[in-house]
Write a protein that holds these residues in place. Structure first.
Motif, PDB file in Angstrom:
ATOM      1  N   VAL A 124       1.169 -11.633  -8.726  1.00  0.00           N
ATOM      2  CA  VAL A 124       2.374 -11.283  -7.980  1.00  0.00           C
ATOM      3  C   VAL A 124       1.999 -10.568  -6.681  1.00  0.00           C
ATOM      4  N   PHE A 125       1.046  -9.636  -6.766  1.00  0.00           N
ATOM      5  CA  PHE A 125       0.578  -8.920  -5.576  1.00  0.00           C
ATOM      6  C   PHE A 125       0.053  -9.892  -4.522  1.00  0.00           C
ATOM      7  N   LEU A 126      -0.784 -10.842  -4.949  1.00  0.00           N
ATOM      8  CA  LEU A 126      -1.388 -11.782  -4.011  1.00  0.00           C
ATOM      9  C   LEU A 126      -0.347 -12.718  -3.405  1.00  0.00           C
ATOM     10  N   LEU A 127       0.550 -13.222  -4.229  1.00  0.00           N
ATOM     11  CA  LEU A 127       1.567 -14.146  -3.725  1.00  0.00           C
ATOM     12  C   LEU A 127       2.547 -13.444  -2.794  1.00  0.00           C
ATOM     13  N   ASP A 128       2.840 -12.195  -3.106  1.00  0.00           N
ATOM     14  CA  ASP A 128       3.729 -11.432  -2.235  1.00  0.00           C
ATOM     15  C   ASP A 128       3.074 -11.204  -0.872  1.00  0.00           C
ATOM     16  N   LEU A 129       1.765 -10.919  -0.899  1.00  0.00           N
ATOM     17  CA  LEU A 129       1.033 -10.740   0.351  1.00  0.00           C
ATOM     18  C   LEU A 129       0.979 -12.056   1.125  1.00  0.00           C
ATOM     19  N   VAL A 136      -6.515 -13.232   6.496  1.00  0.00           N
ATOM     20  CA  VAL A 136      -5.949 -12.748   5.232  1.00  0.00           C
ATOM     21  C   VAL A 136      -5.686 -13.922   4.286  1.00  0.00           C
ATOM     22  N   MET A 137      -5.172 -15.025   4.817  1.00  0.00           N
ATOM     23  CA  MET A 137      -4.900 -16.175   3.958  1.00  0.00           C
ATOM     24  C   MET A 137      -6.187 -16.757   3.384  1.00  0.00           C
ATOM     25  N   LEU A 172      -8.637  -7.163  -1.124  1.00  0.00           N
ATOM     26  CA  LEU A 172      -7.309  -7.038  -0.533  1.00  0.00           C
ATOM     27  C   LEU A 172      -6.565  -5.832  -1.099  1.00  0.00           C
ATOM     28  N   TRP A 173      -6.704  -5.601  -2.401  1.00  0.00           N
ATOM     29  CA  TRP A 173      -6.071  -4.454  -3.044  1.00  0.00           C
ATOM     30  C   TRP A 173      -6.558  -3.157  -2.403  1.00  0.00           C
ATOM     31  N   ALA A 174      -7.882  -3.042  -2.265  1.00  0.00           N
ATOM     32  CA  ALA A 174      -8.458  -1.833  -1.688  1.00  0.00           C
ATOM     33  C   ALA A 174      -8.175  -1.731  -0.200  1.00  0.00           C
ATOM     34  N   GLU A 175      -7.975  -2.878   0.457  1.00  0.00           N
ATOM     35  CA  GLU A 175      -7.664  -2.837   1.888  1.00  0.00           C
ATOM     36  C   GLU A 175      -6.302  -2.186   2.119  1.00  0.00           C
ATOM     37  N   VAL A 176      -5.375  -2.408   1.178  1.00  0.00           N
ATOM     38  CA  VAL A 176      -4.091  -1.716   1.245  1.00  0.00           C
ATOM     39  C   VAL A 176      -4.317  -0.209   1.157  1.00  0.00           C
ATOM     40  N   LEU A 177      -5.140   0.216   0.196  1.00  0.00           N
ATOM     41  CA  LEU A 177      -5.427   1.642   0.018  1.00  0.00           C
ATOM     42  C   LEU A 177      -6.114   2.218   1.257  1.00  0.00           C
ATOM     43  N   ALA A 178      -7.094   1.479   1.788  1.00  0.00           N
ATOM     44  CA  ALA A 178      -7.871   1.987   2.922  1.00  0.00           C
ATOM     45  C   ALA A 178      -7.015   2.123   4.176  1.00  0.00           C
ATOM     46  N   ALA A 179      -6.169   1.127   4.434  1.00  0.00           N
ATOM     47  CA  ALA A 179      -5.309   1.191   5.615  1.00  0.00           C
ATOM     48  C   ALA A 179      -4.361   2.378   5.513  1.00  0.00           C
ATOM     49  N   ASP A 180      -3.872   2.624   4.309  1.00  0.00           N
ATOM     50  CA  ASP A 180      -2.952   3.739   4.106  1.00  0.00           C
ATOM     51  C   ASP A 180      -3.665   5.080   4.278  1.00  0.00           C
ATOM     52  N   VAL A 181      -4.859   5.199   3.708  1.00  0.00           N
ATOM     53  CA  VAL A 181      -5.629   6.441   3.848  1.00  0.00           C
ATOM     54  C   VAL A 181      -5.947   6.704   5.316  1.00  0.00           C
ATOM     55  N   SER A 183       1.261   2.327   0.217  1.00  0.00           N
ATOM     56  CA  SER A 183       2.241   1.446   0.844  1.00  0.00           C
ATOM     57  C   SER A 183       1.530   0.309   1.553  1.00  0.00           C
ATOM     58  N   VAL A 184       2.050  -0.903   1.369  1.00  0.00           N
ATOM     59  CA  VAL A 184       1.484  -2.076   2.031  1.00  0.00           C
ATOM     60  C   VAL A 184       1.761  -2.051   3.534  1.00  0.00           C
ATOM     61  N   ALA A 185       2.765  -1.284   3.942  1.00  0.00           N
ATOM     62  CA  ALA A 185       3.178  -1.277   5.351  1.00  0.00           C
ATOM     63  C   ALA A 185       2.023  -0.936   6.283  1.00  0.00           C
ATOM     64  N   ALA A 186       1.154   0.003   5.884  1.00  0.00           N
ATOM     65  CA  ALA A 186       0.037   0.412   6.742  1.00  0.00           C
ATOM     66  C   ALA A 186      -0.922  -0.750   6.981  1.00  0.00           C
ATOM     67  N   LEU A 187      -1.180  -1.555   5.943  1.00  0.00           N
ATOM     68  CA  LEU A 187      -2.065  -2.703   6.102  1.00  0.00           C
ATOM     69  C   LEU A 187      -1.459  -3.729   7.053  1.00  0.00           C
ATOM     70  N   MET A 188      -0.196  -4.051   6.846  1.00  0.00           N
ATOM     71  CA  MET A 188       0.453  -5.040   7.701  1.00  0.00           C
ATOM     72  C   MET A 188       0.471  -4.573   9.156  1.00  0.00           C
ATOM     73  N   LEU A 189       0.728  -3.286   9.339  1.00  0.00           N
ATOM     74  CA  LEU A 189       0.754  -2.731  10.691  1.00  0.00           C
ATOM     75  C   LEU A 189      -0.623  -2.791  11.333  1.00  0.00           C
ATOM     76  N   SER A 190      -1.673  -2.458  10.553  1.00  0.00           N
ATOM     77  CA  SER A 190      -3.035  -2.435  11.099  1.00  0.00           C
ATOM     78  C   SER A 190      -3.501  -3.819  11.506  1.00  0.00           C
ATOM     79  N   LYS A 191      -2.950  -4.858  10.896  1.00  0.00           N
ATOM     80  CA  LYS A 191      -3.343  -6.228  11.217  1.00  0.00           C
ATOM     81  C   LYS A 191      -2.362  -6.906  12.170  1.00  0.00           C
ATOM     82  N   GLY A 192      -1.373  -6.147  12.635  1.00  0.00           N
ATOM     83  CA  GLY A 192      -0.426  -6.709  13.575  1.00  0.00           C
ATOM     84  C   GLY A 192       0.497  -7.736  12.967  1.00  0.00           C
ATOM     85  N   LEU A 193       0.696  -7.658  11.635  1.00  0.00           N
ATOM     86  CA  LEU A 193       1.557  -8.606  10.950  1.00  0.00           C
ATOM     87  C   LEU A 193       2.921  -7.983  10.712  1.00  0.00           C
TER      88      LEU A 193
END
Length: 694
Positions: free
Chosen positions: A297-302, A548-549, A615-624, A668-678
């Motif tokens: 679900v996490f991967l498909l949502d991303l 990312v894809m 990808l899971w950890a990239e969400v954590l890293a972008a947020d941190v 939050s996934v928002a930080a990752l999406m923001l960091s990648k300009g998505l």
């Protein structure tokens, strides 16, 4: 008074005198001694205290590590015949020992007794966590199985270990076997001077004239990105993406097809034996995520959030390539070539234009400077240490004048060294039997093109991030504040959180304040010009959706391969990959592509049903990192908080607890999406139990 050398004081392996053949006999004796010691310990006393049980086990494990660890490491960085033979002889013995220990019911009950006894509440948090993780791992190792099932489990694990080694060996052999000799330099038009010099050096090493192209990633990447001759790109692409398979120029010669099929089947049987429906849930039992379905679900949502941008990126690339006279549709061997041209056209920036500002010695010094500013630690070179190659360095990490860890740096590609980049443990932080504290030591390995033509090694910016990434892993190991070996450093850390410190450190490769510390011309010392810097930063998220894809393609393939496996009607590995590609891929692979035959992360590493961790950890890293962006990327207080809350804690607490301690909230996934300009998406976050939390 005799003064010990640093080599002897740290009890480091002496690679110059190591006898691979003699290690097998020594390991036999050591394993037998350990078994006897543990049996005596368990037989002599019914209720063991923590001090009676755990330090003894830590000492025994460390002694095995000091024998096996160097040989295992050499198998990756210097895979000569004698080392491969010794490794192959020792691996079954060590696998059998680990399996027996994992199924030792008396030892399991000793840990259960600790958890249920009065002493447990008086243990420290790391000690309690270690006991809990041990009990979990005993169950996953089949401690509750009957005698016949334990034998079957042991046989399955043995076969899995041997197959993973065979996969790795065949991939390395296939990579080194292929090369292309070229006399006519016109065939290499477009290649940068550094790549041409590297190809000339490779030819000279084989007493050949002209140029030699090989399948190490540095050479492959240069050809795919810069070679004007499309036929050469196609030939190189096919050779690289059919390695160790039934296709391509070596078709069937080092074929990993049967190895992969057997591995997936064996993993499924192991999972079933210990009570799991499939290997994905068995693997994820030790991770932050709750189940394979939750990860899906996490991967498909991303994918849902990223695919529109990725498809737009691909349309733009096709439109540009068509104007440039490229094929319609673009083939897989055209994508990197026209992507680089589009990058130059859009941002007026060439990756080759940046390389003179990223000489390895300068980048390395800058890396050490960056971590000093974040954490206050100092890195210094140490001399007189035995290594496996003359290019390998050895360094100390210190804090306030006191050593806290050490590491080997092996950064250049060469024959008999497997590709990729990684960190591994040489020594763990723990107290030894004599009461002395053993400091952590790490192996840090990359595969950059070595210096040629009197110039230092010049890195792409992507290689700079690779160096920072691996050093982030190393810091996680070396900066641990935990003295319980089983949860110190990376030990005991959930696999989908272990990439957090490494991916986090990559962010400093993209900040102007840190780039100014090391992006300097290797000849003049001049700083990276402001216009180039701004172009590079502007191009940061170039084709981020496509990247990312591609990662989602790998992660979904790995997950579904293990989660949906049906032994009564097994789906071919190729068909699993094809179905994933139809769902998420934006770059069409040719039907003969055999990427999976070289997917060492999953078939020869520790990432089976776990590749999603990046990808899971990239969400954590972008947020941190968003906290550093708010408070200052070199804010000493923020760095101290990161060290105390995450980097220094190892596996002593659940990864989600450590994250929320540092951030004050769930990820939050928002930080990752923001960091990648998505697209920023909603304020969803990774959580235990479900892949997202509203």
């Amino acid at each position: 008074m005799t003064v010990l050398s640093l080599q002897d004081a740290l009890l480091l392996p002496n690679f110059s005198t190591m006898d691979p053949a003699g290690l097998a006999a020594t390991l036999d004796k050591k394993l037998a001694h350990n078994q006897q010691t543990i049996d005596q310990l368990l037989n002599n006393q019914a209720d063991l205290s923590y001090k009676q049980l755990v330090p003894t086990l830590e000492q025994l494990d460390d002694e095995i590590s000091q024998l096996w660890g160097p040989l295992s490491h050499l198998h990756g960085v210097s895979n000569k015949d004698d080392i491969r033979m010794a490794f192959d002889e020792c691996l079954p013995k060590l696998t059998a020992y680990v399996t027996q220990m994992g199924q030792n019911k008396a030892l399991y009950l000793a840990f259960v007794g600790l958890q249920e006894g009065e002493e447990f509440s008086h243990l420290s948090q790391p000690q309690q966590q270690f006991v809990k993780l041990q009990i979990r791992d005993f169950k996953l190792a089949g401690v509750a199985l009957n005698s016949q099932q334990k034998i079957e489990y042991g046989q399955l694990k043995q076969q899995m270990a041997e197959l993973s080694t065979r996969f790795s060996n065949q991939l390395m052999d296939a990579t080194e076997f292929w090369y292309k000799h070229i006399i006519d330099s016109d065939r290499l038009l477009g290649l940068p001077e550094s790549a041409l010099q590297q190809a000339q050096e490779a030819a000279k090493a084989k007493a050949l004239e002209g140029y030699l192209l090989k399948l190490d990633f540095s050479c492959y990447h240069s050809v795919m990105t810069f070679a004007d001759q499309r036929e050469l790109r196609q030939e190189m692409y096919q050779a690289f993406n059919t390695r160790a398979s039934d296709q391509g120029p070596q078709g069937g010669q080092f074929d990993n097809s049967q190895v992969m099929e057997e591995l997936v089947d064996l993993r499924h049987k192991v999972a079933n034996l210990v009570g799991f429906d499939h290997y994905a849930d068995y693997s994820i039992a030790t991770k932050m995520a709750d189940s394979g379905r939750a990860v899906e679900v996490f991967l498909l949502d991303l994918a849902k959030g990223c695919k529109p941008q990725a498809e737009a990126d691909m349309r733009q690339l096709q439109k540009f390539a068509t104007k440039e006279g490229g094929a319609t549709p673009l083939a897989a061997w055209d994508v990197a070539y026209y992507s680089e041209k589009l990058r130059q056209n859009r941002y007026h920036l060439s990756q080759e234009e940046l390389k003179p500002y990223f000489a390895l010695p300068q980048v390395q010094a800058g890396l050490f400077n960056v971590v000093q500013r974040i954490y206050g630690v100092e890195v210094t070179s140490c001399k007189g240490i035995s290594t496996w190659h003359e290019d390998v360095g050895f360094y100390q990490v210190g804090y306030q004048g006191k050593a806290i860890g050490y590491f080997y740096f092996d950064l250049y590609a060469r024959d008999q060294k497997r590709g990729g980049a990684w960190m591994d443990e040489c020594r763990n932080r723990q107290f030894k039997a004599n009461g002395e504290l053993q400091l952590p030591v790490a192996y840090l390995v990359c595969n950059f093109a070595p210096p040629v033509g009197g110039k230092p090694a010049l890195l792409t910016h992507g290689e700079v991030t690779t160096l920072f990434h691996e050093f982030g892993h190393g810091l996680h190991h070396m900066m641990t504040n935990i003295d319980v070996a089983g949860v110190a450093g990376i030990n005991g850390v959930a696999w989908d959180a272990v990439e957090l410190p490494s991916q986090l450190l990559e962010n400093w490769c993209w900040r102007e304040e840190s780039l100014r510390l090391f992006a300097k011309h290797y000849q003049t010392g001049a700083a990276l010009p402001e216009d180039l810097l701004q172009k590079m930063l502007a191009a940061k998220n170039f084709q981020a959706g496509m990247f990312v894809m591609r990662q989602l393609e790998f992660a979904l393939f790995d997950l579904r391969l293990h989660m949906n496996y049906d032994p009564s009607a097994p789906q071919s590995i190729q068909s699993v990959l094809n179905s994933v590609r139809e769902e998420v891929a934006v770059i069409k692979a040719p039907q003969w592509n055999r990427f999976q035959h070289g997917f060492a992360h999953v078939f020869a590493g520790g990432y089976a049903s776990g590749y999603y961790s990046y990808l899971w950890a990239e969400v954590l890293a972008a947020d941190v990192f968003s906290r550093f962006e708010d408070e200052g990327i070199f804010n000493a207080n923020t760095g101290a908080s990161l060290w105390s809350d995450i980097t220094g804690q190892g596996g002593s607490r659940d990864a989600m607890d450590l994250f929320t301690q540092f951030m004050g909230r769930k990820p939050s996934v928002a930080a990752l999406m923001l960091s990648k300009g998505l697209a920023p998406g909603d304020k969803q976050g990774v959580s235990k139990g479900a892949s997202y939390e509203s």
